[in-house]
Scaffold this motif. Structure first.
Motif, PDB file in Angstrom:
ATOM      1  N   GLY A   9      21.736  -2.194 -50.156  1.00  0.00           N
ATOM      2  CA  GLY A   9      22.277  -3.004 -51.226  1.00  0.00           C
ATOM      3  C   GLY A   9      23.798  -3.082 -51.202  1.00  0.00           C
ATOM      4  N   GLY A  10      24.423  -2.488 -50.229  1.00  0.00           N
ATOM      5  CA  GLY A  10      25.878  -2.463 -50.163  1.00  0.00           C
ATOM      6  C   GLY A  10      26.403  -3.686 -49.448  1.00  0.00           C
ATOM      7  N   GLY A  11      27.643  -4.009 -49.720  1.00  0.00           N
ATOM      8  CA  GLY A  11      28.300  -5.108 -49.016  1.00  0.00           C
ATOM      9  C   GLY A  11      28.124  -6.419 -49.742  1.00  0.00           C
ATOM     10  N   ASN A  12      29.192  -7.184 -49.792  1.00  0.00           N
ATOM     11  CA  ASN A  12      29.130  -8.479 -50.457  1.00  0.00           C
ATOM     12  C   ASN A  12      29.092  -9.624 -49.457  1.00  0.00           C
ATOM     13  N   GLY A  13      29.381  -9.341 -48.193  1.00  0.00           N
ATOM     14  CA  GLY A  13      29.467 -10.404 -47.200  1.00  0.00           C
ATOM     15  C   GLY A  13      28.123 -10.709 -46.570  1.00  0.00           C
ATOM     16  N   LEU A  14      28.139 -11.677 -45.685  1.00  0.00           N
ATOM     17  CA  LEU A  14      26.927 -12.041 -44.961  1.00  0.00           C
ATOM     18  C   LEU A  14      26.669 -11.047 -43.849  1.00  0.00           C
ATOM     19  N   ARG A  15      25.412 -10.805 -43.576  1.00  0.00           N
ATOM     20  CA  ARG A  15      25.049  -9.903 -42.499  1.00  0.00           C
ATOM     21  C   ARG A  15      24.095 -10.612 -41.571  1.00  0.00           C
ATOM     22  N   GLN A  16      24.198 -10.293 -40.320  1.00  0.00           N
ATOM     23  CA  GLN A  16      23.312 -10.902 -39.343  1.00  0.00           C
ATOM     24  C   GLN A  16      21.944 -10.250 -39.460  1.00  0.00           C
ATOM     25  N   ARG A  17      20.924 -11.064 -39.560  1.00  0.00           N
ATOM     26  CA  ARG A  17      19.568 -10.523 -39.650  1.00  0.00           C
ATOM     27  C   ARG A  17      19.032 -10.276 -38.258  1.00  0.00           C
ATOM     28  N   ARG A  18      18.350  -9.209 -38.141  1.00  0.00           N
ATOM     29  CA  ARG A  18      17.758  -8.870 -36.850  1.00  0.00           C
ATOM     30  C   ARG A  18      16.264  -8.749 -37.029  1.00  0.00           C
ATOM     31  N   GLY A  19      15.564  -9.076 -35.997  1.00  0.00           N
ATOM     32  CA  GLY A  19      14.115  -8.958 -36.029  1.00  0.00           C
ATOM     33  C   GLY A  19      13.707  -7.496 -35.984  1.00  0.00           C
ATOM     34  N   PRO A  20      12.427  -7.223 -36.156  1.00  0.00           N
ATOM     35  CA  PRO A  20      11.983  -5.840 -36.110  1.00  0.00           C
ATOM     36  C   PRO A  20      12.235  -5.245 -34.735  1.00  0.00           C
ATOM     37  N   SER A  21      12.588  -3.979 -34.720  1.00  0.00           N
ATOM     38  CA  SER A  21      12.884  -3.334 -33.441  1.00  0.00           C
ATOM     39  C   SER A  21      11.595  -3.147 -32.652  1.00  0.00           C
ATOM     40  N   GLU A  22      11.736  -3.209 -31.353  1.00  0.00           N
ATOM     41  CA  GLU A  22      10.555  -3.119 -30.498  1.00  0.00           C
ATOM     42  C   GLU A  22      10.007  -1.709 -30.426  1.00  0.00           C
ATOM     43  N   LYS A  23      10.898  -0.714 -30.556  1.00  0.00           N
ATOM     44  CA  LYS A  23      10.461   0.658 -30.402  1.00  0.00           C
ATOM     45  C   LYS A  23      10.107   1.321 -31.731  1.00  0.00           C
ATOM     46  N   GLY A  24      10.205   0.619 -32.814  1.00  0.00           N
ATOM     47  CA  GLY A  24       9.866   1.184 -34.113  1.00  0.00           C
ATOM     48  C   GLY A  24      10.910   2.180 -34.563  1.00  0.00           C
ATOM     49  N   GLY A  25      10.530   3.437 -34.706  1.00  0.00           N
ATOM     50  CA  GLY A  25      11.425   4.452 -35.236  1.00  0.00           C
ATOM     51  C   GLY A  25      12.181   5.214 -34.166  1.00  0.00           C
ATOM     52  N   ALA A  26      12.463   4.614 -33.038  1.00  0.00           N
ATOM     53  CA  ALA A  26      13.185   5.302 -31.969  1.00  0.00           C
ATOM     54  C   ALA A  26      14.612   5.584 -32.423  1.00  0.00           C
ATOM     55  N   PRO A  27      15.158   6.727 -32.031  1.00  0.00           N
ATOM     56  CA  PRO A  27      16.533   7.026 -32.433  1.00  0.00           C
ATOM     57  C   PRO A  27      17.510   6.058 -31.785  1.00  0.00           C
ATOM     58  N   SER A  28      18.538   5.706 -32.534  1.00  0.00           N
ATOM     59  CA  SER A  28      19.512   4.749 -32.019  1.00  0.00           C
ATOM     60  C   SER A  28      20.487   5.471 -31.095  1.00  0.00           C
ATOM     61  N   ARG A  29      21.095   4.712 -30.217  1.00  0.00           N
ATOM     62  CA  ARG A  29      22.004   5.286 -29.238  1.00  0.00           C
ATOM     63  C   ARG A  29      23.367   5.531 -29.900  1.00  0.00           C
ATOM     64  N   PRO A  30      24.083   6.544 -29.423  1.00  0.00           N
ATOM     65  CA  PRO A  30      25.415   6.798 -29.981  1.00  0.00           C
ATOM     66  C   PRO A  30      26.387   5.718 -29.523  1.00  0.00           C
TER      67      PRO A  30
END
Length: 198
Positions: free
Chosen positions: A95-116
């Motif tokens: 719910g944070g942020g007042n600007g526009l954000r790019q929407r992304r589709g669902p991730s292919e790997k589900g709950g995989a940890p994100s890369r640093p």
């Protein structure tokens, strides 16, 4: 009244200890930041000012560290250092942020940890001078120390407020008049003491 005096002594001692710890941590933070800026200026001198400048920054920046603040009722603020992710440069709060954000589709790997996020030193070339690595290390340690300083500042504020509350309680003595029971003296905004029936 002796119990209140002991409480005030304990509160004053806690305040002084917190102030001393805060002062020590601030000195350490100042030294780390000074060392980081000096190492950065040495790297700019050895590589040239055009090789170490904002022109070398990456096209997209992602934070390597995020700070989360939390507060339990009746406790000072607590800050936690959380590793950043290279996926989203925006703040992940809901719910944070007042600007526009790019929407992304669902991730292919589900709950995989994100890369640093990538190491920012790679923006300045493959073989960077040791002074640039020292600067990065100093600033990284400085972030951790800055969190400690913020927590200690919050603890000092809480300890000072507790001491002030005890001093206000000590200034309101209870007096006994002839047959009227206990009266409590209350200080009005003008500084005059008025009796309040208790």
């Amino acid at each position: 009244m002796a119990g209140l005096g002991a409480e005030m002594d304990a509160a004053a001692l806690a305040l002084m200890e917190a102030l001393e710890a805060l002062q020590q941590r601030r000195r350490l933070l100042e030294g780390l930041l000074r060392e980081g800026w000096l190492s950065l200026s040495h790297a700019r001198y050895s590589l040239g000012c055009h090789r170490v400048s904002s022109l070398q920054y990456g096209a997209t920046m992602a934070p390597r560290v995020r700070v989360l603040a939390s507060q339990d009722p009746g406790e000072p603020l607590h800050f936690e250092e959380v590793p950043g992710t290279g996926d989203d440069p925006e703040d992940p709060q809901e719910g944070g942020g007042n600007g526009l954000r790019q929407r992304r589709g669902p991730s292919e790997k589900g709950g995989a940890p994100s890369r640093p996020p990538p190491d920012p030193l790679t923006w300045f070339g493959v073989l960077v001078p040791p002074s640039l690595r020292r600067a990065q290390g100093s600033f990284t340690q400085g972030v951790t120390l800055a969190l400690e300083v913020a927590e200690l500042q919050s603890a000092v504020t809480a300890a000072a407020e507790r001491y002030r509350a005890l001093r206000r309680r000590q200034r309101r003595p209870r007096v006994d008049t002839e047959g009227k029971g206990d009266l409590e003296l209350h200080e009005d905004p003008a500084g005059n003491m008025e009796p309040i029936c208790g």
